[in-house]
Design a protein around this motif. Structure first.
Motif, short mmCIF file in Angstrom:
data_model
loop_
_atom_site.label_atom_id
_atom_site.label_comp_id
_atom_site.label_asym_id
_atom_site.label_seq_id
_atom_site.Cartn_x
_atom_site.Cartn_y
_atom_site.Cartn_z
N ARG A 34 0.90 -1.13 -0.08
CA ARG A 34 -0.06 -0.22 -0.20
C ARG A 34 0.92 1.32 -0.03
O ARG A 34 2.07 1.04 0.26
CB ARG A 34 -1.00 0.09 1.37
CG ARG A 34 -0.19 0.17 2.48
CD ARG A 34 -1.16 -0.17 3.64
NE ARG A 34 -0.36 0.09 4.94
CZ ARG A 34 -0.95 -0.16 5.95
NH1 ARG A 34 -2.50 -0.18 6.26
NH2 ARG A 34 -0.23 0.09 7.54
N SER A 35 0.27 2.43 -0.32
CA SER A 35 1.25 3.51 -0.43
C SER A 35 0.63 4.46 0.69
O SER A 35 -0.57 4.77 1.28
CB SER A 35 0.68 4.45 -1.77
OG SER A 35 -0.51 4.54 -1.91
N ASP A 60 0.32 8.34 2.06
CA ASP A 60 -0.15 9.60 1.45
C ASP A 60 0.18 10.62 2.69
O ASP A 60 -0.39 10.74 3.71
CB ASP A 60 -1.75 9.91 1.29
CG ASP A 60 -2.05 11.25 0.60
OD1 ASP A 60 -1.32 12.00 0.42
OD2 ASP A 60 -3.14 11.34 0.12
N GLY A 112 -3.13 4.52 1.07
CA GLY A 112 -3.96 4.39 -0.23
C GLY A 112 -4.00 3.00 -0.77
O GLY A 112 -3.68 2.16 0.04
#
Length: 314
Positions: free
Chosen positions: A92-93, A95, A102
């Protein structure tokens, strides 16, 4: 083509770590190195994506982003080993605008994998996953200045919020982040002659170890720097490169055009955020970006039998 064939490694990537405290210039250095090597040849892995908790959860727990408890270091280790072997990873990223996570994204390793973050090699086991480990180490006055500038000009924080954050980070930085400098192949130290001296007077000292030191001994840097710097051997096989703030732009341009003729553009390197959020340029920064990109090209692991292309080197 089978799934196994599709996932077969094309090459053995060079894993480059650009690690340092918050505000130390990691994004700036990494961006220049990526552009020099060629964006299509580089994959970037953000270590912030390996946070266990959102920003709100960290605040509730009373933990800073520098604390190893916040980072899923076992997953970092697993993913670095896979990327080193030329395999894709999924994660996952994170933010930075709101401190949340994200959707999942896939990272397909290109020839060079740039790993950027706070805790890249807090252990010897993690350090072994890198082909070149660089640590950025501004002196405290500069780090304070750069973090305040970045967070107020680019991330929307008030000055009071940034000062509060810096105060909370000081202890964790000393305990967890700064000791990584001892494991690095390259330590980039930034200093100013006086606390209120402008960025244009920043003095840059590079300490290189192991294969990185050997590479610098043979690439003619001393002749390039001339009277605007020095290269000397130190104890333990280290090489110390000192770059004066007076280094002429022509020195960097000549080297860049010679070493990276397809990607070097004089106006693109050494760029940083000025006092008012405007773009400025530091020639020693451009020189450092060139040196790291040069090392990433030279320190290569031989291709393994059956692999396509060559990867990077320890």
């Amino acid at each position: 083509m089978s799934d196994e064939q599709e996932d077969a490694p094309r090459h053995l990537p060079f894993v480059l770590g650009i690690i340092g405290d918050s505000g130390s210039g990691k994004s700036t250095v990494a961006r220049g190195v990526r552009e020099l090597i060629g964006p299509a040849r580089v994959t970037t892995l953000e270590l912030d994506d390996y946070h266990r908790y959102s920003r709100a959860e960290r605040q509730e727990l009373g933990l800073t982003a520098l604390n190893p408890m916040v980072h899923n270091l076992s997953l970092v280790q697993e993913h670095l080993n896979l990327l080193r072997a030329g395999r894709k990873v999924r994660n996952r990223s994170y933010d930075h605008t709101d401190g949340t996570f994200g959707p999942l994204r896939v990272l397909d390793p290109e020839e060079v994998v740039i790993v950027r973050g706070l805790l890249g090699f807090p252990t010897e086991e993690l350090r072994a996953a890198y082909d070149l480990a660089a640590f950025l180490y501004p002196e405290p006055e500069l780090l304070f200045r750069w973090k305040l500038r970045r967070d107020t000009k680019s991330r929307g924080y008030s000055e009071a919020e940034v000062l509060k954050s810096i105060a909370r980070h000081l202890v964790d930085s000393k305990i967890y982040v700064l000791p990584q400098a001892d494991r690095a192949d390259l330590v980039v130290r930034y200093e100013v002659p006086e606390w209120d001296a402008p960025d244009t007077e920043v003095r840059t000292t590079l300490t290189l170890r192991r294969a990185a030191a050997d590479a610098v001994r043979s690439n003619g840097i001393a002749a390039r720097l001339g009277e605007h710097g020095s290269v000397e051997d130190a104890e333990g096989g280290e090489v110390i490169v000192r770059i004066d703030s007076t280094l002429p732009q022509t020195v960097v341009d000549d080297w860049g055009q010679e070493r990276f003729p397809d990607t070097y553009a004089s106006a693109s390197y050494g760029m940083y955020q000025g006092d008012e959020g405007d773009a400025g340029r530091l020639v020693p920064l451009a020189f450092t970006q060139l040196l790291i990109a040069d090392l990433a090209q030279k320190l290569r692991r031989p291709a393994q039998p059956g692999s396509q292309g060559a990867g990077a080197a320890a």
